[in-house]
Enzyme design. Structure first.
Site, short mmCIF file in Angstrom:
data_model
loop_
_atom_site.label_atom_id
_atom_site.label_comp_id
_atom_site.label_asym_id
_atom_site.label_seq_id
_atom_site.Cartn_x
_atom_site.Cartn_y
_atom_site.Cartn_z
N HIS A 316 -3.96 -0.85 -5.25
CA HIS A 316 -2.35 -0.67 -4.90
C HIS A 316 -1.25 -1.03 -6.99
O HIS A 316 -2.04 -0.80 -7.38
CB HIS A 316 -1.91 -2.89 -4.88
CG HIS A 316 -0.61 -2.72 -4.26
ND1 HIS A 316 0.34 -2.70 -4.78
CD2 HIS A 316 -0.03 -3.15 -2.53
CE1 HIS A 316 1.42 -3.11 -3.75
NE2 HIS A 316 1.23 -2.97 -2.95
N ASP A 373 -4.18 -4.50 3.59
CA ASP A 373 -4.38 -4.33 4.77
C ASP A 373 -5.92 -4.56 5.30
O ASP A 373 -6.32 -4.77 5.81
CB ASP A 373 -4.46 -3.05 5.09
CG ASP A 373 -3.23 -2.20 4.64
OD1 ASP A 373 -2.30 -3.11 5.67
OD2 ASP A 373 -2.31 -1.90 3.69
N1 ACO Z 1 -10.71 3.74 -3.74
C1 ACO Z 1 -11.32 4.40 -5.04
N2 ACO Z 1 -10.48 4.78 -5.50
C2 ACO Z 1 -9.53 4.15 -6.07
C3 ACO Z 1 -8.54 3.71 -4.62
C4 ACO Z 1 -9.28 3.54 -3.52
N3 ACO Z 1 -8.55 2.42 -2.50
N4 ACO Z 1 -7.06 3.41 -5.05
C5 ACO Z 1 -7.08 4.25 -6.53
N5 ACO Z 1 -8.31 3.96 -6.73
C6 ACO Z 1 -8.12 5.45 -8.40
C7 ACO Z 1 -7.73 6.28 -8.70
O1 ACO Z 1 -8.79 7.65 -8.13
C8 ACO Z 1 -7.59 6.51 -9.90
O2 ACO Z 1 -8.81 6.98 -10.63
P1 ACO Z 1 -8.55 7.35 -12.06
O3 ACO Z 1 -7.95 6.26 -12.40
O4 ACO Z 1 -9.44 7.71 -12.83
O5 ACO Z 1 -8.13 8.77 -11.50
C9 ACO Z 1 -7.07 4.97 -10.34
O6 ACO Z 1 -8.07 3.90 -9.22
C10 ACO Z 1 -5.13 4.47 -9.49
O7 ACO Z 1 -5.08 4.91 -8.88
P2 ACO Z 1 -4.34 5.54 -8.29
O8 ACO Z 1 -3.84 6.37 -6.72
O9 ACO Z 1 -3.01 5.60 -9.41
O10 ACO Z 1 -3.17 4.79 -8.00
P3 ACO Z 1 -1.65 4.51 -7.39
O11 ACO Z 1 -1.17 3.40 -7.59
O12 ACO Z 1 -0.81 5.61 -7.23
O13 ACO Z 1 -1.84 4.42 -5.54
C11 ACO Z 1 -2.68 3.07 -3.69
C12 ACO Z 1 -2.21 3.05 -5.07
C13 ACO Z 1 -2.44 4.27 -2.53
C14 ACO Z 1 -3.51 1.78 -2.89
C15 ACO Z 1 -4.43 3.46 -3.59
O14 ACO Z 1 -5.06 2.24 -4.45
C16 ACO Z 1 -4.63 3.60 -2.35
O15 ACO Z 1 -4.73 5.26 -2.23
N6 ACO Z 1 -5.72 2.76 -1.92
C17 ACO Z 1 -6.14 2.99 -0.48
C18 ACO Z 1 -4.85 3.10 0.60
C19 ACO Z 1 -4.46 1.69 0.34
O16 ACO Z 1 -5.42 0.66 0.75
N7 ACO Z 1 -3.04 1.44 1.05
C20 ACO Z 1 -2.54 0.09 1.19
C21 ACO Z 1 -1.48 0.17 0.30
S1 ACO Z 1 -1.32 -1.67 0.57
C22 ACO Z 1 0.11 -0.75 1.41
O17 ACO Z 1 1.12 -0.26 2.02
C23 ACO Z 1 0.87 -2.14 2.03
#
Ligand code: ACO
Length: 441
Positions: A316, A373
């Site tokens: 998140h 989720d």
């Molecule tokens: N699985 C694997 N790796 C992940 C995940 C994941 N679910 N989420 C984040 N990471 C990693 C990224 O690859 C990144 O790694 P790095 O630092 O080596 O490059 C690091 O964790 C930070 O991730 P970001 O993408 O920069 O985080 P951001 O804050 O931009 O994104 C998000 C947040 C979109 C929720 C992300 O965690 C994600 O895609 N999760 C899966 C989708 C999801 O569950 N979305 C629902 C969100 S809650 C809502 O909207 C109600």
């Protein structure tokens, strides 16, 4: 009442910025929970520079008095009230009124709003014909967005809202009709006749009645299902400046009406990185259940950047600790899923994935925890909601938050159109070449 927040100057004093040998002073403001921000409103005028923050991870787009999140401590409060306090007592509608008007409704206010929800539940017959124009396979989120926008055609008198009385008329219509539109979108996808709202039913049972009743057989909503869906809607009701809410505010900042702004919110919510994640989680669990991949291999794949796979329902932008909504939903899922649908193998797979991820250094170092989720899909499935309606249910839940934010922004004195800048990286000054002189492409 609907005050927008008023920050105070921080006791720490202003920030100073040194740029090309010059020193600039920038005010620092503080919110009611001690969050601090450097106010860069005059930065470009003073320095000729802008800030660059792709994804807005460090950008506060507004001051807001609606919802407080402390992502490090796993805190979520609606108008100051911790969401945990809503578990047993209020209905989703009580929470909706709290968010929109800024205070818990009196019995009379609650009943008046509920009566209006009943009064406005039908949609214009003309709108019904619009459903026929969509293919049977149309995603309900596409229909929902289109139909919320279409509502603005039926209510031109509510394009500009002058006061809370007019807000009430628009909000009650939207909150009531979104439920009818959602149910009809589902009926359309199944080729089933539309079922009129039942004035004798409350919000959640009426939604399920319109989705599941048949002309010859009334759906009766079990109490446990009513409570679970109320909780799901309540937990999704607002989450401050998330992607869809920011979209609603962005669109609303141009002066677009509430219906059109909320339709844009639905589109933003649809994506798998936002509300669409509840569908993606279920697809992931089903893929594992079908034996296509083991939980261990899925987590492994999610760690490989080139795979473009993510562990859906994990991570998140704001929560770097447990998402309190996920904790509540997990607890309810553990209680209700066995009661409603026996031993659901997807729940076992979710537990296994969580165990693997939470003991893996990749997820630990990046503070990736289950988000709202991760368990909501399993719970929605257990209460009988089909997968193509998961994100629609999320949208019904999030609607009061969108309305509250649209109104807060609308009431902000001196509000400006949201219009970010950019750093241009394209070609420098170039000349137009007539087509006959361009050579073969
Ligand atoms: N699985 C694997 N790796 C992940 C995940 C994941 N679910 N989420 C984040 N990471 C990693 C990224 O690859 C990144 O790694 P790095 O630092 O080596 O490059 C690091 O964790 C930070 O991730 P970001 O993408 O920069 O985080 P951001 O804050 O931009 O994104 C998000 C947040 C979109 C929720 C992300 O965690 C994600 O895609 N999760 C899966 C989708 C999801 O569950 N979305 C629902 C969100 S809650 C809502 O909207 C109600």
């Amino acid at each position: 009442m609907n005050e927008s927040a008023n920050s105070n100057p921080s006791p720490l004093g202003p920030a100073s910025l040194t740029l090309a040998g010059h020193s600039y002073s920038l005010p620092v403001i503080e919110g009611s929970e001690g969050e601090r921000a450097i106010d860069i409103g005059s930065l470009r005028a003073q320095t000729g520079h802008i800030t660059l923050d792709p994804g807005y991870g460090n950008t506060g787009s507004c001051e807001s008095a609606i919802t407080f999140i402390d992502g490090d401590a796993g805190i979520l409060r609606y108008r100051g009230i911790p969401i945990e306090q809503f578990v047993d007592s209020p209905t989703f509608i009580e929470v909706a009124l709290l968010l929109i008007y800024g205070h818990l409704p009196s019995q009379e206010e609650y009943e008046r709003f509920s009566e209006d929800l009943t009064r406005f539940a039908n949609i214009d017959e003309g709108m019904k014909h619009q459903f026929e124009g969509f293919p049977r396979s149309a995603p309900p989120m596409a229909i929902l967005s289109a139909m919320l926008n279409a509502l603005s055609c039926y209510h031109p008198e509510l394009h500009e809202l002058e006061d809370e009385a007019e807000l009430h008329h628009a909000a009650a219509r939207l909150i009531s009709k979104i439920r009818t539109i959602a149910a009809y979108a589902f009926r359309h996808s199944r080729g089933l006749p539309y079922i009129y709202p039942d004035p004798g039913l409350r919000y959640v049972p009426n939604l399920l009645h319109m989705m599941f009743s048949l002309p010859y057989q009334q759906y009766v909503c079990p109490n446990v299902v009513r409570k679970a869906l109320n909780l799901i809607l309540m937990l999704h009701a607002d989450h401050e400046q998330n992607c869809s809410t920011s979209t609603v505010r962005m669109v609303g900042s141009s002066g677009a009406n509430l219906f059109a702004s909320c339709a844009a919110g639905v589109s933003a919510l649809w994506g798998p990185l936002h509300g669409g994640a509840n569908v993606a989680v279920l697809e992931m669990l089903e893929q594992i259940h079908r034996g296509n991949i083991t939980p261990e291999d899925y987590v492994k794949l999610a760690k490989e950047k080139e795979s473009k796979v993510r562990l859906m329902g994990f991570g998140h932008r704001v929560y770097k600790n447990f998402d309190p909504r996920a904790l509540m939903l997990q607890k309810v899922a553990e209680e209700l899923v066995p009661m409603l649908s026996g031993n659901d193998p997807l729940l076992d797979i979710a537990r296994r994935l969580e165990d693997i991820a939470r003991s893996d250094p990749y997820f630990i170092e990046r503070n990736l925890y289950p988000n709202v989720d991760f368990y909501s899909g399993i719970l929605l499935r257990a209460i009988g909601i089909p997968t193509n309606m998961f994100t629609v249910i999320f949208a019904i839940g999030r609607l009061p938050g969108w309305i509250a934010h649209w109104w807060e922004q609308n009431q902000t004195v001196g509000g400006r159109i949201a219009r970010p800048r950019q750093i241009y990286t394209g070609p420098t000054l170039s000349d137009y070449i007539p087509i006959e002189e361009r050579g073969q492409g």
